[in-house]
Design a protein around this motif. Structure first.
Motif, PDB file in Angstrom:
ATOM      1  N   ALA A   1      24.633  37.449  20.815  1.00 40.08           N
ATOM      2  CA  ALA A   1      25.308  36.686  20.090  1.00 40.08           C
ATOM      3  C   ALA A   1      24.978  36.279  18.586  1.00 40.08           C
ATOM      4  CB  ALA A   1      25.085  34.833  20.750  1.00 40.08           C
TER       5      ALA A   1
ATOM      6  N   LEU B   1      26.440  31.971  23.924  1.00 41.21           N
ATOM      7  CA  LEU B   1      25.530  30.832  23.709  1.00 41.21           C
ATOM      8  C   LEU B   1      25.871  29.575  24.575  1.00 41.21           C
ATOM      9  CD1 LEU B   1      24.867  31.116  19.856  1.00 41.21           C
ATOM     10  CD2 LEU B   1      23.555  31.956  21.774  1.00 41.21           C
ATOM     11  N   MET B   2      26.804  29.225  24.533  1.00 43.94           N
ATOM     12  CA  MET B   2      27.223  28.200  25.546  1.00 43.94           C
ATOM     13  C   MET B   2      27.051  28.612  27.192  1.00 43.94           C
ATOM     14  SD  MET B   2      31.029  26.739  24.098  1.00 43.94           S
ATOM     15  CE  MET B   2      31.079  25.401  25.415  1.00 43.94           C
TER      16      MET B   2
ATOM     17  N   LEU C   1      34.497  34.091  15.597  1.00 44.05           N
ATOM     18  CA  LEU C   1      33.184  33.349  16.029  1.00 44.05           C
ATOM     19  C   LEU C   1      33.316  32.957  17.346  1.00 44.05           C
ATOM     20  CD1 LEU C   1      33.538  30.777  12.832  1.00 44.05           C
ATOM     21  CD2 LEU C   1      31.592  32.407  13.347  1.00 44.05           C
ATOM     22  N   PRO C   2      34.270  32.719  18.227  1.00 41.51           N
ATOM     23  CA  PRO C   2      33.939  32.182  19.534  1.00 41.51           C
ATOM     24  C   PRO C   2      33.194  33.279  20.306  1.00 41.51           C
ATOM     25  CG  PRO C   2      36.106  31.753  19.017  1.00 41.51           C
ATOM     26  CD  PRO C   2      35.480  32.353  17.798  1.00 41.51           C
TER      27      PRO C   2
ATOM     28  N   ILE D   1      29.935  31.936  19.883  1.00 41.74           N
ATOM     29  CA  ILE D   1      29.622  30.637  20.698  1.00 41.74           C
ATOM     30  C   ILE D   1      29.680  30.656  22.121  1.00 41.74           C
ATOM     31  CG2 ILE D   1      30.412  28.320  20.712  1.00 41.74           C
ATOM     32  CD1 ILE D   1      31.679  28.871  17.833  1.00 41.74           C
TER      33      ILE D   1
ATOM     34  N   THR E   1      35.356  31.700  28.099  1.00 44.57           N
ATOM     35  CA  THR E   1      34.735  32.960  27.679  1.00 44.57           C
ATOM     36  C   THR E   1      35.764  33.977  28.151  1.00 44.57           C
ATOM     37  OG1 THR E   1      32.770  32.002  27.591  1.00 44.57           O
ATOM     38  CG2 THR E   1      32.952  34.539  27.550  1.00 44.57           C
TER      39      THR E   1
ATOM     40  N   LEU F   1      26.988  36.897  15.105  1.00 44.25           N
ATOM     41  CA  LEU F   1      27.189  36.137  13.951  1.00 44.25           C
ATOM     42  C   LEU F   1      26.601  37.036  12.598  1.00 44.25           C
ATOM     43  CD1 LEU F   1      25.106  33.022  15.035  1.00 44.25           C
ATOM     44  CD2 LEU F   1      27.587  33.310  14.436  1.00 44.25           C
TER      45      LEU F   1
END
Length: 232
Positions: free
Chosen positions: A51, A102-103, A95-96, A99, A122, A55
């Motif tokens: 992740a 990580l979620m 970006l998702p 994210i 996801t 980024l």
């Protein structure tokens, strides 16, 4: 920023984005094979690192348009602005991809009851969001290489190659989006490879040679026209 400095910064950003993207794919792997909180917890460090690489890729992509815009706008402000807009949308859609994993890691250890919801979100992103980001990547590649081809800031064989290679890449994005092609298939690699290689060639060219000087571009244009007249 000096033209050649701009070229080298842009080349470095292209390479950084690609390297981070490859690393993220290797580290994340297929998330749909993780069916339990324990399986996610066992791979938590790899998922988090993947992740982070997403980024890094996203930041590098976001920095490319403002770096190139001062040079590109001299050869067409409207397509240059459209290039910036396409890459911004691509970044938002990417970006998702950071994210979501990580979620998954967070919910597997603190709120396991919500893990199925996060996994569903996801998977939905993988089906629609990521291919959508590729559509805008293709649009940005068309705009960028149209400007490069017209301006002769780099050799036309590089930008011409991209303008052809973007079509199978775009077809791949739609095929994946509508479930007609799996990202793990050999055909997927065949469709995306030409444009991926082209971007690396462009990045290396910008790092080593930079942009052509306006005089060199004009000379190349005149020579090409004379060659056509002599051939006729």
């Amino acid at each position: 920023m000096h033209r050649q400095t701009t070229a080298r910064v842009a080349g470095s950003l292209f390479l950084t984005a690609t390297a981070a993207g490859v690393l993220s794919a290797v580290l994340l792997g297929p998330l749909d094979t993780l069916h339990s909180p324990q399986s996610i917890a066992d791979r938590a460090q790899r998922i988090s690192a993947g992740a982070l690489m997403v980024l890094v890729m996203t930041v590098a992509i976001a920095m490319i348009p403002p770096t190139l815009f001062p040079v590109l706008k001299k050869h067409g402000e409207a397509p240059a602005l459209s290039y910036v807009a396409a890459r911004i949308i691509e970044v938002v859609l990417l970006l998702p991809a950071a994210i979501g994993p990580l979620m998954m890691v967070a919910t597997s250890t603190t709120q396991a009851a919500h893990l199925d919801t996060v996994r569903t979100l996801t998977q939905t992103y993988d089906l629609w969001g990521h291919p959508s980001s590729l559509v805008f990547f293709c649009l940005s590649a068309l705009l960028l290489n149209y400007l490069l081809y017209r301006s002769r800031l780099v050799p036309r064989w590089i930008s011409g190659w991209a303008l052809v290679a973007v079509m199978p890449y775009l077809a791949d994005a739609f095929l994946v989006m509508f479930g007609l092609l799996a990202p793990s298939s050999a055909l997927h690699a065949v469709l995306v490879l030409p444009l991926a290689l082209n971007e690396m060639v462009l990045a290396v060219w910008l790092l080593v040679r930079g942009f052509r000087a306006p005089q060199s571009a004009l000379t190349a244009h005149v020579a090409a026209r004379r060659g056509g007249i002599d051939h006729a």
